[in-house]
Enzyme design. Sequence first.
Site, PDB file in Angstrom:
ATOM      1  N   ASP A 639      47.840  99.065 -31.523  1.00 22.80           N
ATOM      2  CA  ASP A 639      48.334  98.493 -30.554  1.00 22.80           C
ATOM      3  C   ASP A 639      46.908  97.281 -29.681  1.00 22.80           C
ATOM      4  O   ASP A 639      47.828  96.692 -28.980  1.00 22.80           O
ATOM      5  CB  ASP A 639      48.165  99.811 -29.643  1.00 22.80           C
ATOM      6  CG  ASP A 639      49.435 101.136 -29.960  1.00 22.80           C
ATOM      7  OD1 ASP A 639      49.724 100.489 -31.284  1.00 22.80           O
ATOM      8  OD2 ASP A 639      50.127 102.259 -29.818  1.00 22.80           O
ATOM      9  N   GLU A 839      44.221 113.128 -32.768  1.00 21.75           N
ATOM     10  CA  GLU A 839      45.133 111.845 -33.093  1.00 21.75           C
ATOM     11  C   GLU A 839      43.331 110.941 -32.838  1.00 21.75           C
ATOM     12  O   GLU A 839      44.127 110.080 -34.302  1.00 21.75           O
ATOM     13  CB  GLU A 839      45.302 111.233 -31.841  1.00 21.75           C
ATOM     14  CG  GLU A 839      46.498 110.288 -32.138  1.00 21.75           C
ATOM     15  CD  GLU A 839      47.629 109.247 -30.770  1.00 21.75           C
ATOM     16  OE1 GLU A 839      47.211 109.829 -29.672  1.00 21.75           O
ATOM     17  OE2 GLU A 839      47.767 108.628 -30.701  1.00 21.75           O
TER      18      GLU A 839
HETATM   19  C1  6A9 Z   1      56.250 105.565 -26.339  1.00 20.09           C
HETATM   20  C2  6A9 Z   1      56.940 106.511 -25.050  1.00 20.09           C
HETATM   21  C3  6A9 Z   1      55.215 110.256 -23.888  1.00 20.09           C
HETATM   22  C4  6A9 Z   1      50.566 104.841 -31.438  1.00 20.09           C
HETATM   23  O1  6A9 Z   1      51.424 108.037 -33.986  1.00 20.09           O
HETATM   24  C5  6A9 Z   1      52.495 107.132 -34.257  1.00 20.09           C
HETATM   25  C6  6A9 Z   1      52.058 106.573 -33.018  1.00 20.09           C
HETATM   26  C7  6A9 Z   1      51.353 104.912 -34.150  1.00 20.09           C
HETATM   27  O2  6A9 Z   1      52.001 104.505 -34.429  1.00 20.09           O
HETATM   28  C8  6A9 Z   1      50.523 103.635 -33.636  1.00 20.09           C
HETATM   29  O3  6A9 Z   1      50.171 102.801 -34.711  1.00 20.09           O
HETATM   30  N1  6A9 Z   1      51.391 106.260 -31.904  1.00 20.09           N
HETATM   31  C9  6A9 Z   1      49.751 104.452 -32.629  1.00 20.09           C
HETATM   32  O4  6A9 Z   1      48.951 103.402 -31.811  1.00 20.09           O
HETATM   33  C10 6A9 Z   1      51.641 106.780 -30.981  1.00 20.09           C
HETATM   34  C11 6A9 Z   1      52.547 105.991 -30.299  1.00 20.09           C
HETATM   35  C12 6A9 Z   1      52.950 106.326 -28.966  1.00 20.09           C
HETATM   36  C13 6A9 Z   1      54.239 105.997 -28.545  1.00 20.09           C
HETATM   37  C14 6A9 Z   1      54.197 105.859 -27.326  1.00 20.09           C
HETATM   38  C15 6A9 Z   1      56.122 105.682 -24.943  1.00 20.09           C
HETATM   39  C16 6A9 Z   1      56.162 107.367 -24.073  1.00 20.09           C
HETATM   40  O5  6A9 Z   1      55.960 109.156 -23.671  1.00 20.09           O
END
Ligand code: 6A9
Length: 869
Positions: A639, A839
């Site tokens: 990200d 996480e």
């Molecule tokens: C979108 C929604 C709360 C962020 O683990 C899933 C991902 C990874 O693939 C990614 O590498 N996470 C990491 O940087 C979490 C992604 C969350 C997306 C949220 C918006 C808001 O609702």
Amino acid sequence: MRWPIFLLTAALLHTAHTADPSDAAPDIAQLSVLASQAANASLLWGTYRPNLYFGTRPRLPESLMTGLMWFNADTIEGYKNIRHACDQGDNLAGYGYHKHDGRSFAMQRIRDEHNNVVITTEFIKVPGGKHGGEWGVRIKGKPDSEGVPTTAVLFYVGVEGDGGIDLMNKLDKQGLLSPVKFEGDTPDLGDFSIQIVDGKKMRMYMVSYIRIVILNLPSPSGLLNNVPESNPLDVDLSRTHFWGTPVSDGDIWRAKDFVAEHIVNSANAKISQYEQEDITAGINALFTLNNVVRDEDAANFYVVQKVYRGAFQFDVFFRSDSASTHIDAQTFTSRLDASSAAFDARFERTFGLDAKGYNAEQVEFARYLLSNLIGGIGYAAVSSRLLILLCFGFCISVFVYKVGLVGLYKFKHNSYFYGSSIVDHAAAEYEESGEPQLTAPKLTSPGILFTATPSRPFFPRGFYWDEGFHQLLIGQWDNDLSLDIIKYWVTLIDEDGWVAREQILGAEARSKVPAEFQTQYPHYANPPTLLMAIRAFIDRLDASSGHHHDHPNSPISAGQQYAFAAFDDQTLLPDHHLLNPGLGMAYLEAIYPKLRLNWEWFRRTQKGEVKEWGRKARSREAYRWRGRTPEHTLTSGLDDYPRANPPNIAELHLDLISWMGFSTRLLKSIASRLGEAYEDDVSEYDKVERNILNNIEDLHWSEKNGMYCDVSIDVNDDSVHICHKGYLTLFPFLLGHLPPDHPHLEALFDLIRDEEELWSAFGLRSLTKSDPFYGTGEVYWRGPVWINVNYMALASLYKNYVNQPGPYQEKAKNIYKELRENVIGNVYKEYRRTGYVWEQYSPLTGEGQRSHPFTGWTSLILLIMAEKY
Ligand code: 6A9
């Protein structure tokens, strides 16, 4: 005891295994019939609603859904905190599956400290009949600490789509006596019944009663203002309260809203009878269901409620009329003990942690990692209903840019997924250099997905690059379950070769994701990690068939076909049967065309510019992530990792070219196994792979900085390197592109081992301490320790340098040993301290951060413990 069908299957497989593959064809044909039955039997039902603390559903688009809720009934405030969907805001002191085999047995513990109750859910599935067998869940509770809490426990059953369900007990205003019985039917499940049975050992306590002075309280809010004093009143705790009602198809996920509203209304109704008078009422009597079924003919959703003082236990049994014998408390109990022991034995056989000297607590932690990952597997299915368009195309970038992800984490996110997702096809022309355009997002045709999920409370949805990591672990445990999940994902790759990064399928999932984030763009990518899981499968296949990695061909004999249709359970066999060489190869052949389409899509849509800006490259193989904003490259998965700013079309991204090198090599390896028909593909991959390796050096190595970097242009439009030491820098190493004697390896190892740079006592930090962006902004991929990348580093060290002779072998061994101890030690320590895995971890203190439990890729700690890479 295995299911008879399995024994038969195993016997047939044994034949197929030992016979010459070319004359095994008839057996294979029979096999696939048996296999489809076996698959239905062992994977039809499951805990496939992972966003709930506990819930079941079958792998069918519309069918019977069940779920658990509870709240504390000692005070009038209790019902306001009904537990249902996993929610970090509930502040539980830890929850998750401690054992889960993915097919027939699961054990979860939930510590609801605030409500002074520890709830256990034990799930058992038994064979029998024609519709996926039968199952039971035993729900137990006991006080978490001192005291005797009153706990209201609710269990609901509801049928969506065709079919129905009825309450069979004689309706009684006072509540029902155990057992509570339902009968129902659906086209796919046939006739079934459900029984809810009080636990034998359950002790009935009388409730502590509370005197409520009611002063004309028409609304629940008014009611809540009047805190009662204690005083006894009669309530029969042996009764089960109930409520039935019709709900629309596709709405059962709203169960908690329905129940909360009903309970408030019924409390008000009870109170209004006593207007202006002093009355006494037990809190539990106030906040009970009203013992009525609304519209009996149409009712398809039923809730039962039990109110307990102190410890409790009850069972829910799902029975199929097609089975000849039925699950009951006795068979449940004996299976539970046997399954638990079998799980432990299989766990040790698979991962060998006892043998490696881990102690009992560490093994318990390791089992939790596997089990809660498996408990995070969910099923999302089509919905044929019309859905409303929600978003305009440009908002994702604008919103991410303005608000950043920190804001996002404040949203509650406890949804389940079901149905279509939004895709913006008109956005394909969007370029980062120009103004984002208003476009016209559409819902895709309904999707279907069986997938693990990163985090049950927070991201209970499928994410493309997370899933490859999940399947590395699940594949070790249950090869065929993993291949089945991969099959669903591969099916989602569309005819252009694209697959959406995040699968927000259906109304429930969408309801929890802000509109700005729902749209998925068909020119946005995400790392193709599924191929890592497929490579791990090929390794297992080689090991089981005695072939080696470089073995060129293993042709598929006639008749060995893996039926690869969108939603079928064909040929899915329990456990490890697709490791049969013929079936395994047939599986590879079946998924190969989609994998190739996806690879072609990457080469076409994520192509980078090499000819301009004075760049010297020997070929066109260069890549750029689409969908950037100044602060984010969500598509890369990393990200907010610093990149060129402002984003521009001259960029070339190091991680992406490294992923492309990896995927090209893997497709080459698959194609070369598939035989002569694929020879042209093999030579194409071979050429592209060489070009990629050359361009990693020619374009991305910065002699000046002594590291691999992204590429962009400066103000004079000259090509320059954009260097930020961190995970990005490591990609050629992480993905195995640097042979043991590679001249740039030493610099890379030094960067890794330097405490002023990437090294921390808790694992490799995502960005070096010395980078100006370290610890700035959202501090997401700008410092914290992530386990997926640490796993990749350890896996690469282990496979490519620790166990291969080379000038840096000693260095590699030391780094490997220490890094491995650091990450295992810290994740374990934090689990013991907090009850969760997280996480990401702080590079300063090692503390777990952000979403929890996050048994997505953090569960790779188990493979690191077992050294299975
Ligand atoms: C979108 C929604 C709360 C962020 O683990 C899933 C991902 C990874 O693939 C990614 O590498 N996470 C990491 O940087 C979490 C992604 C969350 C997306 C949220 C918006 C808001 O609702």
